[in-house]
Write a protein that holds these residues in place. Structure first.
Motif, short mmCIF file in Angstrom:
data_model
loop_
_atom_site.label_atom_id
_atom_site.label_comp_id
_atom_site.label_asym_id
_atom_site.label_seq_id
_atom_site.Cartn_x
_atom_site.Cartn_y
_atom_site.Cartn_z
N TYR A 82 0.85 -1.20 0.00
CA TYR A 82 0.00 0.00 0.00
C TYR A 82 0.88 1.25 0.00
O TYR A 82 0.70 2.16 0.80
N SER A 83 1.87 1.25 -0.89
CA SER A 83 2.78 2.40 -0.99
C SER A 83 2.71 2.99 -2.39
O SER A 83 2.24 2.36 -3.34
N THR A 84 3.20 4.23 -2.51
CA THR A 84 3.25 4.91 -3.79
C THR A 84 4.61 5.57 -3.94
O THR A 84 5.27 5.89 -2.94
N ASN B 256 5.85 7.03 -0.23
CA ASN B 256 4.82 7.37 0.76
C ASN B 256 3.81 6.23 0.83
O ASN B 256 3.70 5.42 -0.09
N CYS B 257 3.08 6.18 1.95
CA CYS B 257 1.96 5.25 2.01
C CYS B 257 0.80 5.79 1.18
O CYS B 257 0.61 7.01 1.05
N SER B 258 0.00 4.90 0.62
CA SER B 258 -1.15 5.30 -0.19
C SER B 258 -2.19 5.98 0.69
O SER B 258 -2.17 5.86 1.92
N ASP B 259 -3.13 6.69 0.05
CA ASP B 259 -4.22 7.34 0.78
C ASP B 259 -4.98 6.31 1.61
O ASP B 259 -5.31 5.22 1.13
N GLY B 260 -5.25 6.64 2.85
CA GLY B 260 -5.97 5.73 3.74
C GLY B 260 -5.05 4.82 4.53
O GLY B 260 -5.53 3.99 5.31
N TYR B 261 -3.71 4.98 4.35
CA TYR B 261 -2.74 4.15 5.07
C TYR B 261 -1.67 5.06 5.66
O TYR B 261 -1.43 6.18 5.20
N GLU C 282 5.37 -4.81 5.52
CA GLU C 282 4.07 -4.57 6.16
C GLU C 282 4.04 -3.19 6.82
O GLU C 282 3.34 -2.97 7.80
N GLY C 283 4.81 -2.25 6.27
CA GLY C 283 4.98 -0.96 6.91
C GLY C 283 3.78 -0.05 6.85
O GLY C 283 3.51 0.71 7.77
N CYS C 284 3.04 -0.06 5.73
CA CYS C 284 1.87 0.80 5.59
C CYS C 284 0.63 0.05 6.08
O CYS C 284 0.27 -0.99 5.53
N GLN C 285 -0.01 0.59 7.11
CA GLN C 285 -1.18 -0.06 7.68
C GLN C 285 -2.40 0.85 7.57
O GLN C 285 -2.28 2.08 7.51
N ASP C 286 -3.53 0.21 7.54
CA ASP C 286 -4.79 0.93 7.34
C ASP C 286 -5.05 1.93 8.45
O ASP C 286 -4.83 1.65 9.63
N ILE C 287 -5.50 3.13 8.07
CA ILE C 287 -5.94 4.14 9.04
C ILE C 287 -7.39 3.86 9.41
O ILE C 287 -8.24 3.69 8.53
N ASP C 288 -7.66 3.79 10.70
CA ASP C 288 -9.03 3.58 11.14
C ASP C 288 -9.76 4.92 11.15
O ASP C 288 -9.72 5.67 12.12
N GLU C 289 -10.41 5.23 10.03
CA GLU C 289 -11.13 6.50 9.93
C GLU C 289 -12.30 6.58 10.90
O GLU C 289 -12.83 7.67 11.15
N GLN D 58 -18.10 2.19 9.36
CA GLN D 58 -17.48 0.88 9.18
C GLN D 58 -16.15 1.07 8.46
O GLN D 58 -16.11 1.58 7.33
N ASN D 59 -15.06 0.69 9.12
CA ASN D 59 -13.74 0.88 8.53
C ASN D 59 -13.50 -0.14 7.43
O ASN D 59 -13.80 -1.33 7.57
N LEU D 60 -12.96 0.31 6.29
CA LEU D 60 -12.60 -0.54 5.17
C LEU D 60 -11.10 -0.40 4.92
O LEU D 60 -10.45 0.52 5.43
N SER D 61 -10.54 -1.27 4.13
CA SER D 61 -9.12 -1.19 3.82
C SER D 61 -8.85 0.05 2.98
O SER D 61 -9.28 0.15 1.83
N GLY D 62 -8.20 1.02 3.59
CA GLY D 62 -7.89 2.26 2.90
C GLY D 62 -9.03 3.24 2.82
O GLY D 62 -8.89 4.31 2.22
#
Length: 737
Positions: free
Chosen positions: A266-268, A281-286, A294-301, A315-319
């Motif tokens: 989940y990187s860019t 950088n980590c992708s949007d939402g991470y 496994e460095g980029c992890q989902d942000i719990d919005e 409901q949190n989704l991946s990214g």
């Protein structure tokens, strides 16, 4: 008359208003497994690393150096540039940039010079050309800087001339006393040099040294003290370097998966602005470290604050995330975060009456909630909430949080009296826990209506106050009529309770008293001279000086302070403060200045010397005010009668007398005749150092002061001209010698 509501409708209503607890965000990896992730308190994230096989390559191998006292410092690979921090998101790092100097030696009539040069690796490091500036400070000086990148070399310089202090202006770096210029893009080599024909020999009486440095422009503010003192000599300033991976673009790097550095799924990839290399950088939402598997992890919005409407369930989704509405409600077509009534589902021919009753009650609930929401939104806007939100969203390093009213109420158990840790004329302070951190929450009683709109701007400034002896302001709550301030929690209470409360029977040595006084003075000097704009505390007292677990002083309640006024209209304010500490000049003019804080601090010094309250209503009239009683005792040569027994019997009388004279200077009825807080802090530091060297014979102390620092009382203050103190001979007379 309110109709009865069936139990099923009541259940649906409760269900529609329920909220779910947000999950806490997961921790992210920093370094490779098994590798050291910090050095000297500085995080070292991969691709950087400490030790074998802990970095992406040798170009990112950080040297963690430990000295004899056990402290550690991280250095750039292959060099002696200390790292202050590493920013993965921007591909940047702050380093300690040494200051080059040229000083005219009055004794030898020669020049003492120190030059600094550095050649960064090519790649991955470059000096940032947008954030850094080449700065020269001095009088009668010409300094040059040689710079180079991978293509060209450059030569720049500054010419400075100033033959009196009147021509200098604090904060101005436009050619008189201070000059600055930009550096070219892609700079990797820097070297400084001075023209020896311009050597301060004609101006050494007020400017002995000249300095050349590379520094981050935002972190440097010119001060006249840099000219008249040697405080820049041998010091370092912070500079910004850019770092990249390799020397190719993202498109080229992605074709070789084995060497491609953006390892997380989940990187860019981002191309460097210099045109060479890339960073990740980590992708949007991470969030996390994009250079680890496994460095980029989902942000719990869905964590607080809830991004959905009050009726929506997040409901949190991946990214990403989605908002679901309860039974009887649906997502709005033009805003999926909001819920609206689904009348088609609720209203039917067979349940018309029930549906209408539910609808009526639902509309009432909606109306009340909208009404409450509008009130909270109104308060939020009035207190500058939009300014704070924009700052938080634009600056990811901005360490400040806006808490909701519900969060603060939950943290304090709805402001339960059991959580009160202090209260006074301006408000009450509660203990609470927010996001797992113990905090102190100040609930004020009144608010200055004229400053409501400026509250957000002042919070942006106050939140950036960062000093070891100042309580950190970490957030606020704006959804109430009077904003609440959230500070870090300091466990050992106030200086007032330490010297007047249960511990008053405990032996408090002169060393501890001097330590607390010096640290408090350093904090106030920081607010007056290092904060931008300067901050006047306005309520300096022993109850606003906290002590941590090591009894280190922490000045608090600066959130009730005022910023230094920029025009005369701002200067007049309602007199406020604490009886016994108030500056008499302030009470007469209603003009709060930095010298008002100096007066109040002088009263705190008296408390430390005498262990007496500042106001004693039971005492004779001439002894009710501690400051007045003290000044009378000084005049009548009876000061020893006021001193605390603990230090009068056991401590160095000479040092106590010097502290008393300093307090007397602070309590001068005329503000211009008082020292400023920086001078007070410097004098307390000098007295502390004398206390730490008891082997100095009393008869030789004046000679030794030339080694430890000139005596505060014998220095002629040439440049400020705003105060004077007794000579040492007069000091002995004042104490009845």
């Amino acid at each position: 008359m309110t109709p009865m509501i069936p139990i099923v409708i009541q259940f649906l209503l409760v269900l529609s208003l329920s909220r779910t607890k947000a999950a806490e965000p997961a921790a992210n990896n920093i370094a490779l497994p098994g590798c050291q992730d910090s050095c000297g308190g500085v995080l070292i994230p991969y691709p950087f690393g400490i030790g074998p096989n802990c970095s992406l390559s040798i170009d990112y191998a950080v040297n963690c150096s430990t000295i004899n006292n056990g402290t550690s410092t991280p250095y750039l690979p292959g060099g002696d540039l200390a790292i202050q921090n590493i920013n993965l998101l921007l591909g940047q790092a702050h380093i300690s940039s040494p200051i080059s100097s040229q000083c005219y030696n009055i004794t030898t009539k020669k020049l003492d010079t120190t030059y600094w040069s550095v050649n960064l690796d090519d790649p991955p490091f470059r000096f940032n050309h947008e954030l850094n500036k080449f700065v020269v400070v001095g009088c009668d000086t010409i300094a040059y800087v040689s710079l180079a990148n991978n293509q060209e070399s450059y030569l720049g310089g500054c010419v400075l001339g100033c033959y009196s202090l009147d021509s200098l202006t604090d904060g101005s770096c436009s050619g008189i006393g201070c000059c600055q210029t930009s550096i070219p893009k892609g700079t990797s080599y820097i070297e400084f040099e001075f023209d020896p024909n311009y050597n301060n020999s004609e101006v050494y009486n007020f400017s002995r040294c000249s300095y050349a440095l590379l520094t981050e422009e935002a972190g440097f503010r010119f001060s006249t003290d840099y000219i008249i003192t040697d405080q820049l000599y041998g010091q370092n300033m912070a500079a910004v370097i850019d770092w990249v991976i390799g020397n190719t673009t993202c498109d080229t790097a992605q074709t070789n998966k084995s060497s491609y550095a953006c390892r997380s799924n989940y990187s860019t990839c981002l191309n460097s602005s210099s045109g060479l290399g890339y960073f990740c950088n980590c992708s949007d939402g991470y969030q996390g470290n994009p250079y680890l598997e496994e460095g980029c992890q989902d942000i719990d919005e869905c964590a607080n604050p809830n991004p959905c409407s009050k009726r929506g369930k997040c409901q949190n989704l991946s990214g990403s995330y989605e908002c679901s509405c309860p039974f009887g409600w649906r997502n709005k077509r033009n805003n999926l975060r909001e819920c609206e009534l689904n009348l088609v589902l609720l209203i039917g021919p067979s349940a018309g009456f029930i549906a209408l009753s539910f609808l009526g009650l639902g509309m009432y609930v909606i109306h009340e909630k909208i009404k409450l929401s509008k009130v909270e939104k109104k308060y939020f806007q009035e207190h500058g909430g939009r300014i704070l939100l924009e700052k938080i969203q634009s600056d990811q390093g901005f360490g400040f949080t806006i808490f909701t009213k519900q969060q603060v109420e939950k943290a304090t158990n709805f402001f339960d009296s059991a959580n009160i840790i202090g209260h006074g004329g301006q408000g009450t302070v509660y203990r609470g826990t927010l996001r797992g951190q113990m905090v102190a929450i100040k609930k004020c009683k009144i608010v200055d209506e004229s400053k409501k709109k400026e509250f957000g701007k002042e919070m942006v400034i106050l939140s950036q106050i960062n000093h070891k002896n100042i309580v950190k302001l970490i957030g606020c709550c704006l959804e109430v009529e009077i904003p609440m301030l959230i500070y870090e929690f300091i466990p050992n209470g106030t200086l007032f309770h330490y010297i007047h409360g249960k511990n008053q029977e405990t032996n408090i040595s002169l060393s501890i008293r001097l330590k607390i006084a010096h640290e408090s003075a350093e904090a106030l000097a920081y607010l007056h001279f290092s904060a931008s704009p300067p901050i006047f505390h306005g309520d300096v007292k022993s109850a606003n000086i906290l002590l941590d677990q090591n009894y280190t002083a922490k000045v608090s309640d600066f959130g009730a302070s005022i910023l230094a006024p920029t025009d005369e209209a701002q200067f007049v304010t309602l007199v406020q403060g604490t009886c016994g500490y108030l500056d008499p000049e302030y009470m007469q003019t209603c003009q709060l200045t930095d010298k008002s804080d100096v007066y109040s601090f002088g009263v705190v010094l008296l408390e430390l010397l005498t262990n007496k309250p500042v106001i004693s209503f039971d005492a004779p009239e001439e002894e009710r005010s501690l400051s007045s009683h003290f000044l009378s005792a000084m005049k009548e040569k009876k000061i020893h009668e006021l001193l605390d027994d603990q230090i009068r019997r056991n401590e160095d009388t000479q040092l106590i007398e010097e502290v008393a004279l300093l307090a007397k200077a602070c309590l001068n009825m005329t503000g211009e005749q008082r020292p400023n807080m920086k001078e007070v802090a410097d004098e307390l530091d000098r007295i502390r150092r004398l206390k730490q060297h008891p082997w100095i014979p009393e008869c030789n102390r004046e000679e030794t002061e030339t080694l430890l620092g000139e005596s505060f009382y014998d220095i002629e203050i040439e440049h400020t001209g705003n105060f004077s103190l007794e000579k040492k001979a007069e000091k002995s007379i004042a104490f009845g010698r």
